[in-house]
Design a protein around this motif. Structure first.
Motif, PDB file in Angstrom:
ATOM      1  N   ILE A  11     -17.526 -43.263  -1.691  1.00 59.07           N
ATOM      2  CA  ILE A  11     -17.692 -42.394  -0.534  1.00 59.07           C
ATOM      3  C   ILE A  11     -17.015 -41.053  -0.840  1.00 59.07           C
ATOM      4  O   ILE A  11     -15.866 -41.020  -1.308  1.00 59.07           O
ATOM      5  CB  ILE A  11     -17.100 -43.018   0.741  1.00 59.07           C
ATOM      6  N   TYR A  12     -17.756 -39.992  -0.590  1.00 54.51           N
ATOM      7  CA  TYR A  12     -17.280 -38.634  -0.826  1.00 54.51           C
ATOM      8  C   TYR A  12     -17.300 -37.874   0.497  1.00 54.51           C
ATOM      9  O   TYR A  12     -18.122 -38.157   1.367  1.00 54.51           O
ATOM     10  CB  TYR A  12     -18.184 -37.912  -1.833  1.00 54.51           C
ATOM     11  N   VAL A  13     -16.405 -36.895   0.620  1.00 54.94           N
ATOM     12  CA  VAL A  13     -16.382 -36.024   1.794  1.00 54.94           C
ATOM     13  C   VAL A  13     -16.533 -34.594   1.305  1.00 54.94           C
ATOM     14  O   VAL A  13     -15.852 -34.169   0.355  1.00 54.94           O
ATOM     15  CB  VAL A  13     -15.084 -36.197   2.615  1.00 54.94           C
ATOM     16  N   ALA A  14     -17.426 -33.853   1.960  1.00 57.51           N
ATOM     17  CA  ALA A  14     -17.601 -32.432   1.668  1.00 57.51           C
ATOM     18  C   ALA A  14     -16.401 -31.679   2.223  1.00 57.51           C
ATOM     19  O   ALA A  14     -15.958 -31.954   3.342  1.00 57.51           O
ATOM     20  CB  ALA A  14     -18.895 -31.927   2.297  1.00 57.51           C
ATOM     21  N   LYS A  36     -18.696 -29.819   7.742  1.00 61.88           N
ATOM     22  CA  LYS A  36     -19.983 -30.395   8.108  1.00 61.88           C
ATOM     23  C   LYS A  36     -21.065 -29.742   7.254  1.00 61.88           C
ATOM     24  O   LYS A  36     -20.918 -28.602   6.824  1.00 61.88           O
ATOM     25  CB  LYS A  36     -20.279 -30.147   9.587  1.00 61.88           C
ATOM     26  N   PHE A  37     -22.131 -30.492   7.028  1.00 65.59           N
ATOM     27  CA  PHE A  37     -23.280 -29.916   6.353  1.00 65.59           C
ATOM     28  C   PHE A  37     -24.539 -30.382   7.059  1.00 65.59           C
ATOM     29  O   PHE A  37     -24.519 -31.328   7.832  1.00 65.59           O
ATOM     30  CB  PHE A  37     -23.312 -30.240   4.863  1.00 65.59           C
ATOM     31  N   THR A  90     -21.704 -36.885   8.905  1.00 58.90           N
ATOM     32  CA  THR A  90     -21.521 -35.484   9.274  1.00 58.90           C
ATOM     33  C   THR A  90     -20.931 -34.685   8.120  1.00 58.90           C
ATOM     34  O   THR A  90     -21.364 -33.581   7.828  1.00 58.90           O
ATOM     35  CB  THR A  90     -20.587 -35.386  10.500  1.00 58.90           C
ATOM     36  N   SER A  91     -19.949 -35.277   7.453  1.00 58.01           N
ATOM     37  CA  SER A  91     -19.349 -34.626   6.283  1.00 58.01           C
ATOM     38  C   SER A  91     -19.191 -35.592   5.115  1.00 58.01           C
ATOM     39  O   SER A  91     -18.735 -35.199   4.047  1.00 58.01           O
ATOM     40  CB  SER A  91     -17.988 -34.018   6.645  1.00 58.01           C
ATOM     41  N   SER A  92     -19.577 -36.846   5.296  1.00 57.20           N
ATOM     42  CA  SER A  92     -19.401 -37.849   4.237  1.00 57.20           C
ATOM     43  C   SER A  92     -20.740 -38.310   3.657  1.00 57.20           C
ATOM     44  O   SER A  92     -21.781 -38.222   4.307  1.00 57.20           O
ATOM     45  CB  SER A  92     -18.639 -39.061   4.767  1.00 57.20           C
TER      46      SER A  92
END
Length: 124
Positions: free
Chosen positions: A105-108, A117-118, A74-76
């Protein structure tokens, strides 16, 4: 290819090999580039997993960072990253060889630093 750079003398440890931490930072930079492209914005690193150092890297080696997105949440964003090395100063056994690999692992995040969320459907 996400990133290409050159191993310099200031990136080495007391044994003359390139620091593992410097290699990890190159992996993180390369992975963040891909994560930013996928999320269309700012990202932060939340985890580096299963980093394996297979072969040492020497001064003057060309470092090639490759990455592939292996999961979008969802955001990662989970990215598999590989460091391939090309030696210029001596005849290599192979033209390029795999030196290091791992998963990042990255989070927006939004402007306030909160996860955002993207629309992952754009990328599937």
């Amino acid at each position: 290819m996400l990133l290409k750079t050159l191993a310099m003398p200031n990136n080495t440890n007391a044994n003359g090999d390139v620091f593992g931490g410097w290699i990890m930072s190159q992996m993180d930079i390369g992975g963040a580039i891909l994560a930013k492209q996928i999320s269309l914005g700012r990202v932060v690193t939340v985890q580096a997993k299963k980093i394996n150092f297979i072969h040492p890297i020497s001064i003057g080696d060309i470092i090639n960072c490759y990455g592939k997105c292996i999961k979008i949440g969802t955001s990662s964003i989970r990215i598999k990253i590989e460091i391939w090395v090309k030696r210029l100063y001596s005849k290599p056994v192979k033209e390029k060889y795999l030196s290091t690999y791992g998963t990042f692992i990255y989070v927006a995040i939004d402007k306030s630093g909160k996860p955002r969320k993207f629309n992952k459907k754009k990328f599937i």
